[in-house]
Design an enzyme around this catalytic site. Structure first.
Site, PDB file in Angstrom:
ATOM      1  CG  ASP A 132      -1.890   4.471   7.045  1.00  0.00           C
ATOM      2  OD1 ASP A 132      -0.731   4.614   6.630  1.00  0.00           O
ATOM      3  OD2 ASP A 132      -2.546   5.392   7.555  1.00  0.00           O
ATOM      4  NE  ARG A 182       3.260   6.258   4.575  1.00  0.00           N
ATOM      5  CZ  ARG A 182       1.933   6.415   4.684  1.00  0.00           C
ATOM      6  NH1 ARG A 182       1.249   5.701   5.550  1.00  0.00           N
ATOM      7  NH2 ARG A 182       1.298   7.244   3.885  1.00  0.00           N
TER       8      ARG A 182
END
Length: 306
Positions: A132, A182
């Protein structure tokens, strides 16, 4: 001012204790959080897999301020990945992890070593990891860690935030075969010097970044609930001759489930960000703080299935 107030509330232990026990808070949490234990996450991941949806599971633990807490988070991910493997979910479920949860603020090298441990556990389980992204000051550290991990674990992915001015260049750098990226809008309040400030500018940057990823051989993971951006992503994928298996959509658990089902029914891979853990209160508060309009958005999600 509203964002600052929400962020302050997310850090209040007293408010967390009060609201996390309130029935209405738990009703909201049940919609967006898998539960407090890894077994809850695996159960929900299995239910989503039965509906044709993939998952990326993240543990919501306490703020990591010590080496012992970082190691405990590593161990939680190891257990989670073992559960995923035992449940036969390795093909549909991966994990997401923040370097801060693995002790980045304590010792960057420690966080990298623990991230490698998580990647090793994921490889043993037959799945993978996505790193992340966090505030802009962590971007170089996250990307550098990604590059080091990919030597042994080439399927390791990373999240990039379109609202940062640098991200289009990062997308071009990471648009190579096997690279999993992502792309999301962005989650942290950032100064104008490093981030686009208006919704329109962020959306334009998102599309430029999307083009950069789709034009190369990387594997883009398009993380948005914005209907217009989803439609643009579908159009741009066709433009670049991408078939459904060449990229995927990602959405939050509990948000726009009908759209998740529609995309999956059309043959796209749809991966649901599935958080679990005892510290879900801070997660929900931070989601609202990302963009105060999310409060209304999440409210609508509780009352409809679109």
């Amino acid at each position: 001012m509203l964002r600052s107030a929400i962020l302050a509330a997310s850090r209040s232990a007293r408010l967390e204790s009060l609201l996390s026990k309130a029935p209405f808070s738990r009703d909201i949490a049940r919609r967006f959080i898998a539960g407090e234990a890894g077994a809850d996450a695996v159960r929900v991941a299995a239910e989503l897999a039965a509906d044709g949806l993939s998952t990326t599971v993240e543990y919501l633990g306490p703020e990591t301020t010590t080496e012992e807490q970082a190691q405990a988070t590593r161990d939680e991910y190891r257990l989670l990945l073992r559960r995923i493997s035992e449940a036969g979910l390795a093909e549909s479920a991966e994990v997401s992890v923040k370097l801060s949860a693995l002790g980045r603020s304590v010792d960057e090298q420690l966080a990298r070593e623990l991230a490698r441990d998580v990647c090793a556990a994921a490889a043993d389980a037959g799945t993978t990891v996505t790193l992340d992204m966090e505030e802009h000051t962590a971007t170089d550290t996250v990307i550098d860690t990604l590059e080091k991990l990919r030597g042994d674990y080439p399927s390791t992915g990373v999240a990039l935030q379109a609202y940062l001015r640098r991200t289009e260049a990062d997308c071009r750098e990471l648009s190579f075969a096997g690279s999993r990226v992502r792309l999301c809008k962005g989650a942290y309040p950032e100064p104008e010097s490093v981030a686009w400030q208006t919704a329109l500018d962020v959306d334009k940057s998102f599309v430029r970044c999307l083009n950069a990823l789709l034009s190369g051989p990387s594997y883009p993971m398009v993380a948005t609930h914005d209907a217009r951006l989803i439609a643009i992503a579908e159009d741009r994928a066709r433009w670049f001759d991408r078939v459904a298996g060449d990229f995927e959509f990602q959405m939050l658990h509990g948000v726009r489930p009908a759209e998740q089902s529609r995309l999956a029914a059309e043959g796209y891979t749809v991966r649901i960000y599935l958080p679990y853990g005892p510290h879900w209160y801070g997660y929900l508060a931070r989601r609202l703080a990302e963009r105060p309009a999310n409060a209304a958005f999440l409210g609508r999600s509780l009352t409809n299935r679109r």
